[in-house]
Design a protein around this motif. Structure first.
Motif, PDB file in Angstrom:
ATOM      1  N   THR A  97      20.178  19.436  44.008  1.00 25.18           N
ATOM      2  CA  THR A  97      21.345  19.418  43.122  1.00 25.18           C
ATOM      3  C   THR A  97      22.216  18.199  43.391  1.00 25.18           C
ATOM      4  O   THR A  97      22.636  17.494  42.460  1.00 25.18           O
ATOM      5  CB  THR A  97      22.177  20.700  43.314  1.00 25.18           C
ATOM      6  OG1 THR A  97      21.368  21.844  43.022  1.00 25.18           O
ATOM      7  CG2 THR A  97      23.394  20.701  42.395  1.00 25.18           C
ATOM      8  N   LYS A  98      22.470  17.922  44.660  1.00 24.64           N
ATOM      9  CA  LYS A  98      23.291  16.765  45.010  1.00 24.64           C
ATOM     10  C   LYS A  98      22.608  15.463  44.613  1.00 24.64           C
ATOM     11  O   LYS A  98      23.262  14.529  44.140  1.00 24.64           O
ATOM     12  CB  LYS A  98      23.594  16.779  46.508  1.00 24.64           C
ATOM     13  CG  LYS A  98      24.588  17.855  46.902  1.00 24.64           C
ATOM     14  CD  LYS A  98      24.877  17.827  48.397  1.00 24.64           C
ATOM     15  CE  LYS A  98      25.912  18.893  48.761  1.00 24.64           C
ATOM     16  NZ  LYS A  98      26.190  18.915  50.224  1.00 24.64           N
ATOM     17  N   ARG A 133      30.232  23.636  35.587  1.00 25.95           N
ATOM     18  CA  ARG A 133      30.609  22.291  36.019  1.00 25.95           C
ATOM     19  C   ARG A 133      30.706  22.229  37.539  1.00 25.95           C
ATOM     20  O   ARG A 133      31.371  23.046  38.169  1.00 25.95           O
ATOM     21  CB  ARG A 133      31.943  21.906  35.402  1.00 25.95           C
ATOM     22  CG  ARG A 133      32.362  20.474  35.678  1.00 25.95           C
ATOM     23  CD  ARG A 133      33.743  20.218  35.114  1.00 25.95           C
ATOM     24  NE  ARG A 133      33.786  20.434  33.679  1.00 25.95           N
ATOM     25  CZ  ARG A 133      33.449  19.505  32.801  1.00 25.95           C
ATOM     26  NH1 ARG A 133      33.036  18.331  33.189  1.00 25.95           N
ATOM     27  NH2 ARG A 133      33.527  19.765  31.513  1.00 25.95           N
ATOM     28  N   ILE A 147      27.630  15.398  31.289  1.00 24.27           N
ATOM     29  CA  ILE A 147      28.328  16.674  31.439  1.00 24.27           C
ATOM     30  C   ILE A 147      28.921  17.109  30.103  1.00 24.27           C
ATOM     31  O   ILE A 147      28.796  18.272  29.690  1.00 24.27           O
ATOM     32  CB  ILE A 147      29.427  16.572  32.513  1.00 24.27           C
ATOM     33  CG1 ILE A 147      28.810  16.481  33.909  1.00 24.27           C
ATOM     34  CG2 ILE A 147      30.367  17.779  32.439  1.00 24.27           C
ATOM     35  CD1 ILE A 147      29.821  16.215  35.007  1.00 24.27           C
ATOM     36  N   SER A 190      32.702  16.283  40.499  1.00 23.08           N
ATOM     37  CA  SER A 190      32.123  14.949  40.404  1.00 23.08           C
ATOM     38  C   SER A 190      31.649  14.510  41.776  1.00 23.08           C
ATOM     39  O   SER A 190      32.341  14.712  42.767  1.00 23.08           O
ATOM     40  CB  SER A 190      33.163  13.954  39.877  1.00 23.08           C
ATOM     41  OG  SER A 190      33.470  14.250  38.543  1.00 23.08           O
ATOM     42  N   TYR A 227      23.077  15.014  40.772  1.00 24.10           N
ATOM     43  CA  TYR A 227      24.431  14.606  40.422  1.00 24.10           C
ATOM     44  C   TYR A 227      24.768  13.221  40.957  1.00 24.10           C
ATOM     45  O   TYR A 227      25.249  12.359  40.221  1.00 24.10           O
ATOM     46  CB  TYR A 227      25.437  15.619  40.986  1.00 24.10           C
ATOM     47  CG  TYR A 227      25.812  16.718  40.030  1.00 24.10           C
ATOM     48  CD1 TYR A 227      26.962  16.633  39.262  1.00 24.10           C
ATOM     49  CD2 TYR A 227      25.016  17.850  39.901  1.00 24.10           C
ATOM     50  CE1 TYR A 227      27.323  17.646  38.387  1.00 24.10           C
ATOM     51  CE2 TYR A 227      25.364  18.875  39.029  1.00 24.10           C
ATOM     52  CZ  TYR A 227      26.512  18.767  38.267  1.00 24.10           C
ATOM     53  OH  TYR A 227      26.858  19.760  37.400  1.00 24.10           O
ATOM     54  N   GLU A 228      24.547  13.000  42.253  1.00 23.60           N
ATOM     55  CA  GLU A 228      25.051  11.795  42.903  1.00 23.60           C
ATOM     56  C   GLU A 228      24.260  10.546  42.578  1.00 23.60           C
ATOM     57  O   GLU A 228      24.827   9.459  42.485  1.00 23.60           O
ATOM     58  CB  GLU A 228      25.051  11.995  44.416  1.00 23.60           C
ATOM     59  CG  GLU A 228      26.052  13.022  44.906  1.00 23.60           C
ATOM     60  CD  GLU A 228      25.999  13.194  46.408  1.00 23.60           C
ATOM     61  OE1 GLU A 228      25.114  12.575  47.050  1.00 23.60           O
ATOM     62  OE2 GLU A 228      26.819  13.942  46.953  1.00 23.60           O
ATOM     63  N   LEU A 278      27.363  10.084  34.250  1.00 26.67           N
ATOM     64  CA  LEU A 278      27.457  11.493  34.647  1.00 26.67           C
ATOM     65  C   LEU A 278      28.407  12.252  33.737  1.00 26.67           C
ATOM     66  O   LEU A 278      28.079  13.336  33.238  1.00 26.67           O
ATOM     67  CB  LEU A 278      27.913  11.596  36.103  1.00 26.67           C
ATOM     68  CG  LEU A 278      28.156  13.021  36.627  1.00 26.67           C
ATOM     69  CD1 LEU A 278      26.888  13.856  36.545  1.00 26.67           C
ATOM     70  CD2 LEU A 278      28.686  12.985  38.054  1.00 26.67           C
ATOM     71  N   PRO A 280      23.676  16.231  35.359  1.00 26.28           N
ATOM     72  CA  PRO A 280      24.432  17.426  35.741  1.00 26.28           C
ATOM     73  C   PRO A 280      23.587  18.695  35.616  1.00 26.28           C
ATOM     74  O   PRO A 280      23.713  19.471  34.661  1.00 26.28           O
ATOM     75  CB  PRO A 280      25.597  17.427  34.761  1.00 26.28           C
ATOM     76  CG  PRO A 280      25.021  16.804  33.526  1.00 26.28           C
ATOM     77  CD  PRO A 280      24.053  15.755  34.013  1.00 26.28           C
TER      78      PRO A 280
END
Length: 537
Positions: free
Chosen positions: A236-237, A6, A458, A9, A240-241, A454, A246
Motif C-alpha cells: 500500500t505504501k 482516503r 484520488i 498523502s 501511494y508513495e 496522486l 491510491p
C-alpha cells in the motif's frame, strides 16, 4: 463516504498479445510525418528553428475513443514491450523493464528491512505437489502448463511450469524446519511464473509474467496474521508513495480468496477506464499447506505442531497499472519516483556557430543534476528535430523536460516543462542555471508532479465510487462503469449472482470501514462491513 477510502498523502475472446500494432508511420516516425531534421551528412544542426513547441500529431488512439486500443498503442509507442513469438507472451523492452527494476529496487529494500532474504526455487514442480492441497489444485488446474516429455522421452511424472510456489516451498520448508528455533523462516524470490490464460492483455494478464513471491513460516497463527498484514501495508505504501496510485487495501471475500489460503488481503486500484486492478495480494495460508506437506516443528514444550504460513506477491501487472492510472492522449505519464529518467534535456540551436555553446551549457546542467542524484538524460542527436523529441519524450512519460537554446545560454537560464501540465501552462522560462537554484527548482517540480498525480488519481477514484443501499442501485452504478460500495452480509451464492448478472465482483472489504449500524443491501439483514463491487481486469 468517499473519504472512508482516503489514506493520508504519502509524499517524502482470446487475442494475441499486442495484436493491435501501431501503423508503421507511427512507430517509425518517418521524416515526412514528423518534420525531422535533414539526415544529410555533416548537417551543422537540427533543421528547425529554436522552438518551444512541437507537433502534437496523434500518435495513439485517444483514451476516450477506445481505452484498450489506447493502452496497447502506448505500450508500443513508448517502447515498453512487444509481441513474443508465442500467443499471449510479451518481450519486455529496456524502458519497460527499467520501470520494473524501479519497483524491484523499492521492494527489495523493504523486504530486507522486514527480515526477509532472497533466494530461488526451481521452475519445474512435480504435478503430485500441486495435487496435495485440494483447493490449490482445483483453483489452478485450468491455468497449468505441463511438461510431459524431456530428453525425447515420456516423463514418469509430468511437471508443472511454476504457476506459484507454495507447494515446492513447503517441500523444502519441511526439510529445513525442525524446531521452534528455525522459526520464523522468511524468504522471497524474484521469478517468472506461467499461467495459461485464455484472454491476455499486455502486462495485465499474460501467459508468463515476472513477480516477487514471499513465503514465510511461523510458530503461531497470530504471527502469520501479523506478517500478512505487514506485507499488504508495504504494498500500500509503495503504491501511494512511489507509483502515486491510491489503492484501497482490504480483505477478499471467501469467493475471491486465493486457492489454499484462509484469508487474502489485497490492494485494489481504479484504472482510467474505471475497472479495478488487483495490484498486489498477501495471503494468510493458515496450516493448509503445512498439513498437506507435513511441515512441522517441535515447540518449546516439546510438542509437534504444524507451522503457520503466509505468501504475498506483486507482479509486472503493476507496470500496466501505472500506465492505465496516469497516462493520457499524449502517452505514458510516469510518477517521478518510479521514472527511469526523471529529466530529459533537449538542446536547441539553428546555426552551426551556436552549437558548441549550447552543448557546453547542456553538459554543465546534466552534471549538476546528476551530482544531485537526479536521473537525467541528454538527447543531442541531430537526426531529429526538437519538436519530434518533445513528442517522443512526452510519449515515454518523462516527468520534466529542460530546453536549452542560444538565448538561454546568453541568459544563463533554462526552460522547464512538466509532463503533467500540457502546453504553455506547464512551461517555466528563465530558470537560473546556478547549481543551487536549478537543483532546488527541479527537485521541487518533481515533488510537485508526484503529489499532483496522486491527488488527481484520488479525485478520479473518489468521484467514481457510488454508495448503494439496494441491489438496484448497485446494478445502476455498475452499468455506469463505476464502483459500488455498500453493506454486505449476503451468501456466497448471492455474490456469484451479482457476478453473473452484472460482471462485477467483490473487490474487497476495505480496512477503513464506516461506523454505525449497517443493513445488507442484498438481503436486508444486519451487516458488519461494507464491500466494494466493480468490474475488473
Amino acid at each position: 463516504m468517499a473519504s472512508l477510502l482516503r489514506l493520508p498523502s504519502l509524499l517524502s475472446p482470446s487475442k494475441p498479445l499486442l495484436r493491435r500494432r501501431l501503423p508503421a508511420a507511427r512507430l517509425a516516425a518517418p521524416a515526412a510525418s514528423r518534420g525531422q531534421a535533414s539526415a544529410a551528412a555533416g548537417a551543422a544542426a537540427p533543421a528547425a528553428a529554436e522552438t518551444r513547441g512541437g507537433d502534437r500529431e496523434g500518435q495513439v488512439t485517444p483514451r476516450s475513443v477506445d481505452f484498450n486500443a489506447w493502452y496497447t498503442d502506448v505500450i508500443a509507442a513508448a517502447e515498453l514491450a512487444d509481441y513474443g513469438p508465442v500467443r499471449g507472451t510479451m518481450v519486455i523492452r529496456p524502458y519497460g523493464y527499467a520501470i520494473w527494476e524501479a519497483i524491484q529496487d523499492y521492494l527489495n529494500v523493504k523486504f530486507k528491512e522486514t527480515g526477509h532474504s532472497n533466494m530461488y526455487f526451481p521452475q519445474f514442480i512435480p504435478y503430485s505437489f500441486i495435487e496435495k492441497e485440494a483447493s490449490h489444485v482445483e483453483g489452478f488446474s485450468p491455468e497449468l502448463a505441463l511438461v510431459t516429455i524431456g530428453g525425447g522421452k515420456e516423463l514418469e511424472e509430468k511437471l508443472v511450469v511454476r504457476p506459484t510456489s507454495e507447494t515446492i516451498v513447503n517441500h523444502m520448508f519441511t526439510k529445513w524446519i525442525q524446531s521452534y528455533r528455525d522459526l520464523p523462516l522468511m524468504i522471497n524470490q524474484w521469478a517468472n511464473v506461467t499461467r495459461w490464460e485464455m484472454r491476455t492483455k499486455p502486462f495485465i494478464r499474460t501467459l508468463e509474467f515476472l513477480w516477487q513471491e514471499g513465503h514465510t513460516a511461523h510458530a503461531t497463527l497470530e504471527e502469520a496474521e501479523k506478517e500478512a498484514m505487514q506485507m499488504i501495508d508495504v504494498y500500500t505504501k509503495f503504491a501511494y508513495e512511489h507509483a502515486a496510485i491510491p489503492v484501497i487495501p482490504g480483505r477478499k471475500s471467501r469467493v475471491e480468496t486465493f486457492a489454499g489460503a484462509n484469508r487474502t488481503y489485497t490492494i485494489e486500484a481504479m484504472m482510467g477506464d474505471k475497472k479495478a486492478l488487483q495490484a498486489g495480494t498477501s495471503h494468510n495460508l493458515g496450516q493448509n499447506f503445512s498439513r498437506a506437506f507435513g511441515t512441522q516443528f517441535m515447540d518449546e514444550n516439546g510438542q509437534i505442531e504444524h507451522v503457520w504460513q503466509t505468501s504475498w506477491a506483486i507482479s509486472t501487472r503493476f507496470v500496466g497499472g501505472i500506465i492505465m492510472t496516469h497516462g493520457d492522449d499524449a502517452g505514458l505519464m510516469l510518477p517521478p519516483r518510479i521514472a527511469p529518467i526523471q529529466v530529459i534535456i533537449v538542446p536547441i540551436w539553428k546555426k552551426g556557430d551556436e552549437k558548441a555553446a549550447v552543448l557546453e551549457a547542456v553538459d554543465s546542467v546534466q552534471k549538476i543534476l546528476k551530482e544531485a542524484g537526479i536521473r537525467v538524460k541528454v538527447d543531442d542527436s541531430e537526426l531529429r528535430t526538437p519538436g519530434w523529441k518533445f513528442n517522443h519524450y512526452e510519449m515515454k512519460g518523462i516527468p520534466v523536460r529542460i530546453e536549452i537554446g542560444p538565448r538561454d545560454v546568453t541568459n544563463k537560464s533554462v526552460v522547464v516543462s512538466r509532463r503533467d501540465v500540457p502546453g504553455k501552462q506547464g512551461k517555466e522560462f528563465g530558470v537560473s542555471m546556478d547549481p543551487s537554484i536549478l537543483v532546488n527548482h527541479i527537485k521541487g517540480r518533481l515533488e510537485d508532479i508526484q503529489e499532483s498525480l496522486l491527488q488527481k488519481a484520488i479525485t478520479f477514484r473518489d468521484s467514481n465510487i457510488v454508495d448503494v443501499s439496494s441491489y438496484g442501485e448497485l446494478k445502476e452504478a455498475i452499468a455506469e462503469g463505476k464502483w459500488a460500495r455498500g453493506p454486505w452480509s449476503a451468501s456466497d451464492a448471492d455474490e456469484l449472482k451479482v457476478k453473473e448478472e452484472t460482471s462485477a465482483t467483490i473487490r474487497c472489504y476495505p480496512f477503513e470501514q464506516p461506523e454505525g449500524t449497517k443493513k445488507c443491501f442484498m438481503t436486508g439483514n444486519p451487516a458488519e462491513e461494507v464491500a466494494i463491487f466493480a468490474k475488473s481486469y
